[in-house]
Design a protein around this motif. Structure first.
Motif, mmCIF file in Angstrom:
data_model
loop_
_atom_site.group_PDB
_atom_site.id
_atom_site.type_symbol
_atom_site.label_atom_id
_atom_site.label_comp_id
_atom_site.label_asym_id
_atom_site.label_seq_id
_atom_site.Cartn_x
_atom_site.Cartn_y
_atom_site.Cartn_z
ATOM 1 N N GLY A 114 0.821 -1.213 0.000
ATOM 2 C CA GLY A 114 0.000 0.000 0.000
ATOM 3 C C GLY A 114 0.848 1.253 0.000
ATOM 4 O O GLY A 114 0.527 2.231 -0.690
ATOM 5 N N TYR A 115 1.943 1.222 0.770
ATOM 6 C CA TYR A 115 2.812 2.397 0.843
ATOM 7 C C TYR A 115 3.489 2.669 -0.495
ATOM 8 O O TYR A 115 3.574 3.817 -0.939
ATOM 9 C CB TYR A 115 3.880 2.207 1.924
ATOM 10 N N VAL A 116 3.954 1.609 -1.144
ATOM 11 C CA VAL A 116 4.626 1.781 -2.445
ATOM 12 C C VAL A 116 3.651 2.339 -3.473
ATOM 13 O O VAL A 116 3.973 3.283 -4.206
ATOM 14 C CB VAL A 116 5.205 0.430 -2.928
ATOM 15 N N ILE A 117 2.449 1.779 -3.535
ATOM 16 C CA ILE A 117 1.443 2.252 -4.488
ATOM 17 C C ILE A 117 1.081 3.704 -4.214
ATOM 18 O O ILE A 117 1.020 4.538 -5.129
ATOM 19 C CB ILE A 117 0.178 1.373 -4.425
ATOM 20 N N ASN A 118 0.844 4.009 -2.948
ATOM 21 C CA ASN A 118 0.477 5.374 -2.565
ATOM 22 C C ASN A 118 1.604 6.356 -2.862
ATOM 23 O O ASN A 118 1.367 7.496 -3.285
ATOM 24 C CB ASN A 118 0.135 5.419 -1.076
ATOM 25 N N SER A 119 2.848 5.923 -2.673
ATOM 26 C CA SER A 119 4.003 6.789 -2.930
ATOM 27 C C SER A 119 4.126 7.115 -4.416
ATOM 28 O O SER A 119 4.436 8.244 -4.801
ATOM 29 C CB SER A 119 5.287 6.114 -2.436
ATOM 30 N N PHE A 120 3.877 6.116 -5.267
ATOM 31 C CA PHE A 120 3.936 6.346 -6.714
ATOM 32 C C PHE A 120 2.816 7.295 -7.152
ATOM 33 O O PHE A 120 3.013 8.153 -8.017
ATOM 34 C CB PHE A 120 3.841 5.026 -7.479
ATOM 35 N N GLU A 121 1.649 7.143 -6.544
ATOM 36 C CA GLU A 121 0.527 8.012 -6.891
ATOM 37 C C GLU A 121 0.796 9.460 -6.479
ATOM 38 O O GLU A 121 0.445 10.396 -7.199
ATOM 39 C CB GLU A 121 -0.753 7.512 -6.221
ATOM 40 N N ASP A 122 1.413 9.629 -5.310
ATOM 41 C CA ASP A 122 1.693 10.976 -4.793
ATOM 42 C C ASP A 122 3.056 11.504 -5.246
ATOM 43 O O ASP A 122 3.401 12.653 -4.946
ATOM 44 C CB ASP A 122 1.654 10.968 -3.251
ATOM 45 N N HIS A 123 3.826 10.657 -5.953
ATOM 46 C CA HIS A 123 5.185 11.020 -6.379
ATOM 47 C C HIS A 123 6.032 11.471 -5.187
ATOM 48 O O HIS A 123 6.766 12.458 -5.256
ATOM 49 C CB HIS A 123 5.140 12.154 -7.429
#
Length: 211
Positions: free
Chosen positions: A91-100
């Motif tokens: 979840g953190y990796v996905i969220n980080s990519f979405e938020d750059h």
């Protein structure tokens, strides 16, 4: 060590460590629970800063903690830290990519934690897995105490704020919507709600089947 003694030790340790980077995976795990509830509220067009959503967070956190306690009594209990850690990391990796926006420090902490848990599985040290599982279970109670009680208390003054370093990684002031309700300050409301909310978890911990 009995399961209730182990849980008590983990809970006390988290109270001291919650304001530090060492338990960052737990910060992110509990934050995502609240975030999912906020997303559901937005979908239903409900104010995320209102009493309804705050109470929903409280109920979900308490119910989730109780569910994990009961799950820890089964043979699946050893997999609690592994499954939650992996899902939170994804979840953190996905969220980080979405938020750059990705924190290298957080990724390092995640990686170290995953390696440690993997080593525990490899060595088949079930006792350590139970300790790790209790860390995620107790994070529900510590989250409620931090964001309902300690955050509003820290806002009463700079000195109190420095003493309560547990709020360094606060998620949200969940007591804010109650401020002034019936003339009662947010800190009092928050303390009352937090204590009531963690009582079911405390009860289940003391009555949990020996593990």
């Amino acid at each position: 060590m009995r399961s209730d003694e182990r849980s008590g030790a983990v809970f006390v340790a988290l109270l001291f460590l919650w304001g530090t980077l060492l338990v960052e995976p737990l910060h992110i795990y509990t934050h995502y629970i609240r975030k999912v509830i906020d997303m559901a509220a937005v979908f239903l067009n409900i104010d995320t800063n209102g009493i309804t959503v705050v109470l929903a967070v409280c109920l979900v956190m308490t119910a989730g903690g109780c569910l994990l306690i009961k799950l820890s009594e089964t043979s699946w209990g050893h997999y609690i830290p592994t499954v939650i850690l992996i899902l939170t990391g994804i979840g953190y990796v996905i969220n980080s990519f979405e938020d750059h926006d990705m924190s290298l420090t957080t990724m390092i902490v995640f990686a170290i934690t995953l390696v440690l848990v993997a080593l525990i599985h490899i060595t088949r040290n079930d006792e350590y897995l139970l300790w790790a599982g209790d860390a995620f279970i107790c994070s529900h109670a510590v989250y409620l105490l931090t964001n309902f009680m300690f955050v509003p208390l820290a806002g009463l003054g700079n000195v109190i704020g420095k003493i309560l370093y547990i709020t360094n990684y606060k998620d949200k002031n969940l007591a804010a919507p109650f401020d002034g309700l019936f003339g009662v300050p947010a800190a009092v409301w928050g303390s009352f709600i937090a204590i009531i909310a963690i009582l079911p978890m405390i009860y289940l911990t003391f009555t949990r089947r020996k593990s």
